[in-house]
Design an enzyme around this catalytic site. Sequence first.
Site, PDB file in Angstrom:
ATOM      1  N   HIS A 132       0.836  -1.205   0.000  1.00  0.00           N
ATOM      2  CA  HIS A 132       0.000   0.000   0.000  1.00  0.00           C
ATOM      3  C   HIS A 132       0.869   1.253   0.000  1.00  0.00           C
ATOM      4  O   HIS A 132       0.633   2.196  -0.762  1.00  0.00           O
ATOM      5  CB  HIS A 132      -0.898   0.048   1.246  1.00  0.00           C
ATOM      6  CG  HIS A 132      -1.924  -1.018   1.330  1.00  0.00           C
ATOM      7  ND1 HIS A 132      -2.071  -1.798   2.454  1.00  0.00           N
ATOM      8  CD2 HIS A 132      -2.863  -1.442   0.449  1.00  0.00           C
ATOM      9  CE1 HIS A 132      -3.063  -2.646   2.269  1.00  0.00           C
ATOM     10  NE2 HIS A 132      -3.560  -2.462   1.049  1.00  0.00           N
TER      11      HIS A 132
ATOM     12  N   LYS B 286     -16.444  -7.759   3.660  1.00  0.00           N
ATOM     13  CA  LYS B 286     -15.212  -8.219   4.307  1.00  0.00           C
ATOM     14  C   LYS B 286     -15.399  -8.343   5.810  1.00  0.00           C
ATOM     15  O   LYS B 286     -16.179  -7.620   6.412  1.00  0.00           O
ATOM     16  CB  LYS B 286     -14.072  -7.224   4.056  1.00  0.00           C
ATOM     17  CG  LYS B 286     -13.548  -7.214   2.650  1.00  0.00           C
ATOM     18  CD  LYS B 286     -12.331  -6.307   2.551  1.00  0.00           C
ATOM     19  CE  LYS B 286     -11.723  -6.355   1.171  1.00  0.00           C
ATOM     20  NZ  LYS B 286     -10.498  -5.554   1.094  1.00  0.00           N
TER      21      LYS B 286
ATOM     22  N   ARG C 183      -2.075  -6.254  -8.592  1.00  0.00           N
ATOM     23  CA  ARG C 183      -0.939  -7.159  -8.430  1.00  0.00           C
ATOM     24  C   ARG C 183      -0.818  -8.121  -9.600  1.00  0.00           C
ATOM     25  O   ARG C 183       0.275  -8.451 -10.025  1.00  0.00           O
ATOM     26  CB  ARG C 183      -1.085  -7.963  -7.137  1.00  0.00           C
ATOM     27  CG  ARG C 183      -0.889  -7.155  -5.888  1.00  0.00           C
ATOM     28  CD  ARG C 183      -1.113  -8.024  -4.676  1.00  0.00           C
ATOM     29  NE  ARG C 183      -2.494  -8.472  -4.636  1.00  0.00           N
ATOM     30  CZ  ARG C 183      -3.362  -8.148  -3.691  1.00  0.00           C
ATOM     31  NH1 ARG C 183      -2.997  -7.407  -2.690  1.00  0.00           N
ATOM     32  NH2 ARG C 183      -4.600  -8.584  -3.735  1.00  0.00           N
TER      33      ARG C 183
ATOM     34  N   SER D 296      -2.896  -7.922   2.664  1.00  0.00           N
ATOM     35  CA  SER D 296      -3.339  -7.782   4.051  1.00  0.00           C
ATOM     36  C   SER D 296      -3.859  -9.097   4.615  1.00  0.00           C
ATOM     37  O   SER D 296      -3.611  -9.415   5.775  1.00  0.00           O
ATOM     38  CB  SER D 296      -4.430  -6.708   4.159  1.00  0.00           C
ATOM     39  OG  SER D 296      -3.899  -5.442   3.906  1.00  0.00           O
TER      40      SER D 296
END
Length: 165
Positions: A17, A41, A92, A130
Amino acid sequence: MRVALFPGSFDPITWGHIDLVKRASLIFDKVIVLVANNSAKSYLLSDIERYELTFEVIASLGWSRIFVDRYDGIILDYALKNNIGFIVRGVRAFHDFEFEFERYVVNNKLSPSIDIVFLPSSDKYLFVRSDLVKELIKNKNFDLSSFIPDLVQKKLKSKFIDKLS
């Protein structure tokens, strides 16, 4: 002034990040790191803890054109209310790009005045996530300094190591 929004859950904030925020700051005059909530989430940290930790990390870096805020709503609404013209999204791999591109198409239909900027992850942080950090924090013997700043690691371990063991 070109202002960009870098939204995320930051549960917790990682070196990946931070790398994206730094790179976005080279493109834009001001970057707002937005700690957002996603009802889909489940979080390790509360929204306030995620905000405070993200704020502490960004403040510790001394970057003057990067700010941290939090929002519990649709990110596009935040951008519109605050006259932000760009939303930065990190990708990514192809899976991330596919997901983010679908989001781009929807956002573009809702508000074509806001551009989405995709930044690929630096190869150094390609596999930093994360959710991986949350899994690894369960073992107090792991050194996670290649994934998260020491400040984050200390806070997570002091808060969760006994509860997660």
